[in-house]
Design a protein around this motif. Structure first.
Motif, PDB file in Angstrom:
ATOM      1  N   SER A 166       0.808  -1.218   0.000  1.00 45.66           N
ATOM      2  CA  SER A 166       0.000   0.000   0.000  1.00 45.66           C
ATOM      3  C   SER A 166       0.843   1.271   0.000  1.00 45.66           C
ATOM      4  CB  SER A 166      -0.919   0.012   1.230  1.00 45.66           C
ATOM      5  OG  SER A 166      -0.132   0.179   2.401  1.00 45.66           O
ATOM      6  N   GLU A 193       1.716   2.711   2.609  1.00 43.02           N
ATOM      7  CA  GLU A 193       1.321   3.454   3.814  1.00 43.02           C
ATOM      8  C   GLU A 193       2.303   3.149   4.953  1.00 43.02           C
ATOM      9  OE1 GLU A 193      -2.372   4.741   4.382  1.00 43.02           O
ATOM     10  OE2 GLU A 193      -2.022   5.025   2.220  1.00 43.02           O
ATOM     11  N   TYR A 194       2.521   4.151   5.798  1.00 44.76           N
ATOM     12  CA  TYR A 194       3.374   3.912   6.957  1.00 44.76           C
ATOM     13  C   TYR A 194       2.636   3.101   8.009  1.00 44.76           C
ATOM     14  CZ  TYR A 194       6.967   7.024   5.241  1.00 44.76           C
ATOM     15  OH  TYR A 194       7.958   7.588   4.486  1.00 44.76           O
TER      16      TYR A 194
END
Lengths: 253, 253, 253, 253
Positions: C79, C81-82
């Protein structure tokens, strides 16, 4: 160097101590550091500490970074006899050279390095431009690190600004002073350097070190701290001088 | 430097702490690392940390890699009086120079090195090509590591993109900016650098460092991390510049 | 880089482990070693490890030799994302560049250095002699250490002598092969290197590294061991090439 | 290198010991140090110790500074059969070259480095001036560190001043002797160096080392201490020779 090997004395009480500043321990610590600086590569170089009437000397031909206190030779300063003589080792051929710094300058520690910067400086000076009287000499000035080198005198034990006999000033060199280190000729056998090293010490009363052509450096001080920091400052100056030479920059403007 | 030695104060409570980031501990750790980088050879160089109203300073003439927290001097920032003054040591001659970075830039840490790369850069600049107005200057551009150096201002405490008084931008230099470090003349005594260092700080509001000809570097930052990383980045750039010079590569295309 | 700072996630379970080979620990160990090699001076350079679907990345602007596992960012590979975003730190501007090696080559580790040898090689190549098609390139042959570099392919996961699609041989380069590393132009902001780095990776399917002019090196491998040993071998070759250049020795006979 | 992989033997009793001088432990310690010297960068270089009838060899393609005793191969000296063959590793391609030093010189330890100084010396010698008969050779004289190199003979096991067969003197070289190290041509595969290395050992009975063009050095000694200190002394001399060459200083006056 006689045919009949002298008896060995394993007087461990002279070298066993919990104090990291005991000479037998201190030499081991110094040699590990000197090895990392490239000063005692292979089995080259060495160090000796005078502690009262006892002279501690690393043995010949050993890996300096692996030395143990029990590897150490101990000599009586006054008689020149060994008080401790490990059977497994040979005494250092540098011994008479270390003794010259102790007897003629009242030094408390003497260091001998094979630093490449020292050797390269003597090679550059071979070209003949750096004479001073009859002696070859390394000379540099107006570099701040020169202030790390003593103005000479008897083991550099004098406080700043004291006037020594002969009118010389004590303390360290100043920024505008010229540092001069005499360069003596190398010999086939290290112990044969004794005469010319002693002569250089006498003829250069202000020097705290002697370069040996294509070989390395002898440097001394009143104690370990002064010998070590002067050795570092000289090595710094030799390295800087080599880099300056590569770029066509003069050592004496 | 007066003839009558001032009294010594051994206020150990100022320097004894379990916290590795306490200034007295931090200076010892930094100096061990700086020694390994060749920045404080012999007894050269130094470092000072401002911690609230206390200024911690390593003493003069000691082996920097062997310092202990109890070797530290502590000065009151406002009065300039020593709160702690170890009897065994002399205060650092760099003290007024460190103070210049604290008072004129609001710095929290100032480092002084004798790095050979810094000295060589000043020697190369002696040839006269690198003037900027009336001052000698080291200048380089389009090297990524320049981005490790702050654009200057008061101790470099400003966030990126803030506009400082006079219209200058805060934050660090960009890749296409030119890094300029002024070079001041060396003096016989370190404390005599004070006037010209303060003048350079005033005349070069964007600089975070000052080179001293044939001597070394003063560099500061808002805290230890910024002073240390800027010192590393500058030393990197000086070394690169020397290697570029050896190969005939221009610092400013 | 948006104005509104994204929320921080301190998911410590992602970075706390007793295993020295856990990515969060491994990155800290690697960075301490890289610091000693001069690869991550100041706060420069970095390293990222892909571990399953988790990408571990050292933060921006920190002293790499002092990092702790809890300083680490963790990103979800799929993704982007973090999963972990330490509040005290900024994400590395190298992140899109590390991701390029992971997505386009299936790499498991990517290292970015500011090594001076890498920078000097790009400076020497600026003189224009080392073109290959339209790209600037560093090229050297007949040096044994070239055998430490993979012949390329997708993360260099193929055993020796396997034939890759397009007829290229897998395994490492041979002594008589020519090593070629493309050199891309530097940009003002590190994240803007992404497009040209991805282009270089596509146009040079055999390369395992990309040089950035006046900046440094990106190098990757299927795992930490391959990325690290290739980084060492390339740095060795860059240093050797600089020394050869100084002495007028050709890189390609 | 056969298609059918030979069976692996994990005879841990051969490599597990508390003694730091046990060959399996000693090789690990040596390799960590050699890594820091730049002798075994990437996965290059290696070392082998002969211990009675057992030959200990570091595996191929591993990070030398991270090796564990259980990574070690053990070969029976007389039969050439592996007594221990870790499944995870490939045997070193240097094995036949190490064996040449053991069988033809009675050596107890053989070291192979990729030192850049060794490689640069062979590159400088390519210019053709340093021939000796039909072989390329590195030659230098009148440098003190030459005294760290044995005069040759069968594993250098002879005391000083003994006369070997053929009238050669045993012991180490003297300051006025010329050190000569033959340089053999590199090959595509390391194991193919065997024939020319054996030939060089036969044709140069006084040498304790062989340089491989654009590759590195093989050096041996009667035991680890002699092999290691000779390797250090040679590396020192190669570095010095490169620096001398840069400054136009002759190796043979």
């Amino acid at each position: 160097m006689a045919d009949s090997k002298p008896p060995a004395y394993d007087e461990d009480s002279l070298v066993v101590s919990d104090d990291p500043h005991h000479p037998a321990n201190h030499i081991c610590t110094l040699c590990r550091n000197f090895y990392n600086f490239g000063w005692v590569t292979g089995t080259g170089g060495g160090v000796s500490i005078k502690h009262g009437d006892h002279v501690y000397i690393a043995p010949s031909g050993v890996q300096k970074e692996l030395m143990k206190p029990t590897d150490m030779f101990v000599m009586d300063y006054k008689s020149g006899e060994y008080l401790r003589r490990p059977e497994a080792h040979k005494p250092s051929a540098c011994t008479p050279l270390f003794m010259a710094a102790f007897t003629k300058r009242g030094a408390g520690c003497c260091i001998h390095t094979h630093s490449q910067w020292a050797v390269l400086v003597t090679l550059i000076c071979e070209s003949g431009m750096q004479y001073h009287g009859n002696t070859k000499v390394f000379a540099i000035k107006e570099i701040e690190q020169i202030k790390g080198i003593s103005r000479g005198g008897y083991g550099n034990t004098n406080p700043k600004d004291e006037i020594l006999e002969g009118g010389r000033k004590a303390g360290n060199l100043g920024y505008f002073d010229t540092l001069r280190i005499p360069i003596i000729e190398n010999t086939a056998h290290e112990e044969d350097l004794r005469e010319s090293l002693e002569k250089a010490i006498e003829e250069w009363p202000e020097t705290t070190a002697v370069l040996v052509r294509r070989h390395g450096l002898y440097v001394w001080g009143k104690d370990v701290a002064q010998a070590k920091t002067q050795c570092e400052s000289l090595d710094y100056l030799f390295q800087l001088a080599v880099e300056m030479h590569k770029m066509g920059l003069s050592w004496l403007n």
